[in-house]
Design an enzyme around this catalytic site. Structure first.
Site, PDB file in Angstrom:
ATOM      1  N   GLU A 103       0.842  -1.205   0.000  1.00 47.70           N
ATOM      2  CA  GLU A 103       0.000   0.000   0.000  1.00 47.70           C
ATOM      3  C   GLU A 103       0.874   1.250   0.000  1.00 47.70           C
ATOM      4  O   GLU A 103       0.646   2.189  -0.770  1.00 47.70           O
ATOM      5  CB  GLU A 103      -0.918   0.024   1.235  1.00 47.70           C
ATOM      6  CG  GLU A 103      -1.744   1.327   1.319  1.00 47.70           C
ATOM      7  CD  GLU A 103      -2.456   1.496   2.663  1.00 47.70           C
ATOM      8  OE1 GLU A 103      -2.963   0.493   3.212  1.00 47.70           O
ATOM      9  OE2 GLU A 103      -2.489   2.633   3.171  1.00 47.70           O
TER      10      GLU A 103
ATOM     11  N   CYS B 179      -8.105   4.046   8.208  1.00 51.20           N
ATOM     12  CA  CYS B 179      -9.407   3.496   7.861  1.00 51.20           C
ATOM     13  C   CYS B 179     -10.232   3.279   9.124  1.00 51.20           C
ATOM     14  O   CYS B 179      -9.765   2.701  10.100  1.00 51.20           O
ATOM     15  CB  CYS B 179      -9.200   2.193   7.117  1.00 51.20           C
ATOM     16  SG  CYS B 179     -10.716   1.318   6.876  1.00 51.20           S
TER      17      CYS B 179
ATOM     18  N   ASN C 226      -2.863  -5.268   9.788  1.00 44.39           N
ATOM     19  CA  ASN C 226      -3.942  -4.896  10.722  1.00 44.39           C
ATOM     20  C   ASN C 226      -4.231  -6.018  11.707  1.00 44.39           C
ATOM     21  O   ASN C 226      -4.583  -5.765  12.849  1.00 44.39           O
ATOM     22  CB  ASN C 226      -5.191  -4.441   9.949  1.00 44.39           C
ATOM     23  CG  ASN C 226      -6.050  -5.581   9.470  1.00 44.39           C
ATOM     24  OD1 ASN C 226      -6.843  -6.122  10.219  1.00 44.39           O
ATOM     25  ND2 ASN C 226      -5.877  -5.982   8.223  1.00 44.39           N
TER      26      ASN C 226
END
Lengths: 274, 274
Positions: free
Chosen positions: B122, B186, B216
């Site tokens: 990412e 997020c 995560n």
């Protein structure tokens, strides 16, 4: 007893510039006191016939207006222009900048938050440049009352402490999608504060010189008092009390951004006499 | 022993969307694993013939490419277009956004700071959208090596903890004139983290389900372990050990954003059997 001056103190760039503008504009009138120092204002009145009005409504009687370091509101500026009054703009460039940021950011759709005192002329001036409402806050409690938008721009009154500004910033950031943080705190103020802190840690008595209605002087005093309980805020040498210095080893001296050197010298001389 | 699911866990919006795109694009190839969950990847391979290449150089062999949730670099995207490969873009919209911010901010002359892991796909994707250098940092130590500009924009990898991001923000703000802080973390990750924290405080054993290479999931595990020392990170039911649950009163369960419900169910059923 030793006497020591802070490494940085007194007049800042904006004040020096404003006084120069006033000296070069004799027979004019400042809207509100030019700087927060009565002694200096009297000198300008006596030597350059620079007068002062405190209420904007009195502008009908004047021909040449000096805008002081704190600036004025956008509406008042337009009023002066409409009345064809000569304008000598002594607004500090460090204050013009947040005015412009406030205008630009609100035009770009950001909610503008100003950290400062809503009653302070600088803040009144800055917020007047917002399209719609700019919100003025002094602490997190004030922020709780505000519905924050997704896009927020934050500006600080130039004379605030960064550590306090940081609390405002840290409250806002997690609650919005984009926060534009402008560091509009004036370096001069910051340098004076840093030096006052350092000096107050090594002294057993501190004298802070400046106007009692001057925001930056009051902050110097607070910083000093946190480290040295025998801190005193005075405007001129007549307020000095001999007993403050009894059995003291080291006296520190600092002065607000509106305090001219000749006042500081007078006070130092009187302390030496004790 | 009671078993309790976290109030928020598992698949996020972006992952659900990516799987739907993959299911609707049979006989295609993902560039890198679509999500960080091997079980789900096997299901897509078996049921929809969705293949995977790990090295971008292998694209010469494929006709239809799925861009996974983490996105790819700008250069790789251009390469795919040049080669006339069909593109199914499953980049999570929460990742496309920092890519666009990175591009816009660097075009507007801001120095772009990305908080995240420079090795994470990412982050590689996001930084590729900067004109010139975007700086990637994980902590204050990394920041110390960077000469900060006057105008800085800060973006976070979507799966980072806000409290860590805040340290980066607080380091940068006092050192520049304008800091544009984008909250690109997020919410789904945040909600899962909040719920895992709450649950781990009331349980004496915690099972965190997810890929061992998922950023995560690892963070959920860390949050859980801070409150409940008997926390275990597993990918499937075969890793469960009976003794983990001996003499325990309450077992909490959470799962990373790439963990499908059917895996969670299997694991809960096995724990119930113990």
């Amino acid at each position: 007893m030793k006497i020591k001056l802070a490494e940085s103190y007194g007049f800042c760039f904006g004040v020096k510039r404003a006084i120069k503008i006033a000296e070069e504009s004799p027979n004019s009138t400042t809207i509100g006191p030019l700087i927060h120092n009565n002694e200096e204002i009297n000198r300008l009145k006596n030597n350059f016939n620079v007068d002062n009005i405190n209420d904007f409504k009195e502008i009908t009687n004047i021909k040449k207006a000096i805008i002081r370091t704190h600036g004025i509101t956008k509406e008042n500026l337009e009023e002066l222009k409409k009345k064809n009054i000569d304008i000598c703009d002594a607004t500090c460039p460090f204050v013009s900048k947040p005015q412009k940021i406030c205008e630009d950011m609100s035009k770009q759709g950001y909610q503008v938050i100003i950290f400062g005192d809503i009653k302070h002329p600088e803040v009144k001036g800055v917020m007047s440049y917002a399209q719609g409402d700019a919100k003025v806050v002094l602490n997190e409690k004030d922020l709780e009352k505000i519905k924050l938008h997704n896009k927020v721009a934050i500006i600080s009154q130039t004379t605030r402490k960064f550590s306090d500004y940081n609390k405002i910033i840290n409250y806002v950031i997690p609650k919005c999608k984009e926060a534009r943080i402008f560091n509009t705190i004036c370096n001069a103020t910051f340098e004076n504060q840093k030096a006052a802190k350092k000096l107050s840690l090594e002294c057993d008595v501190m004298i802070i010189i400046g106007g009692k209605n001057s925001s930056n002087t009051k902050q110097l005093f607070e910083i000093s008092r946190a480290n040295c309980s025998d801190s005193h805020l005075i405007e001129n040498e007549n307020e000095l009390e001999k007993e403050w210095f009894e059995n003291k080893k080291k006296c520190g001296i600092s002065a607000g951004a509106s305090t001219p050197d000749w006042i500081i010298e007078k006070i130092m001389n009187k302390i030496k006499e004790f």
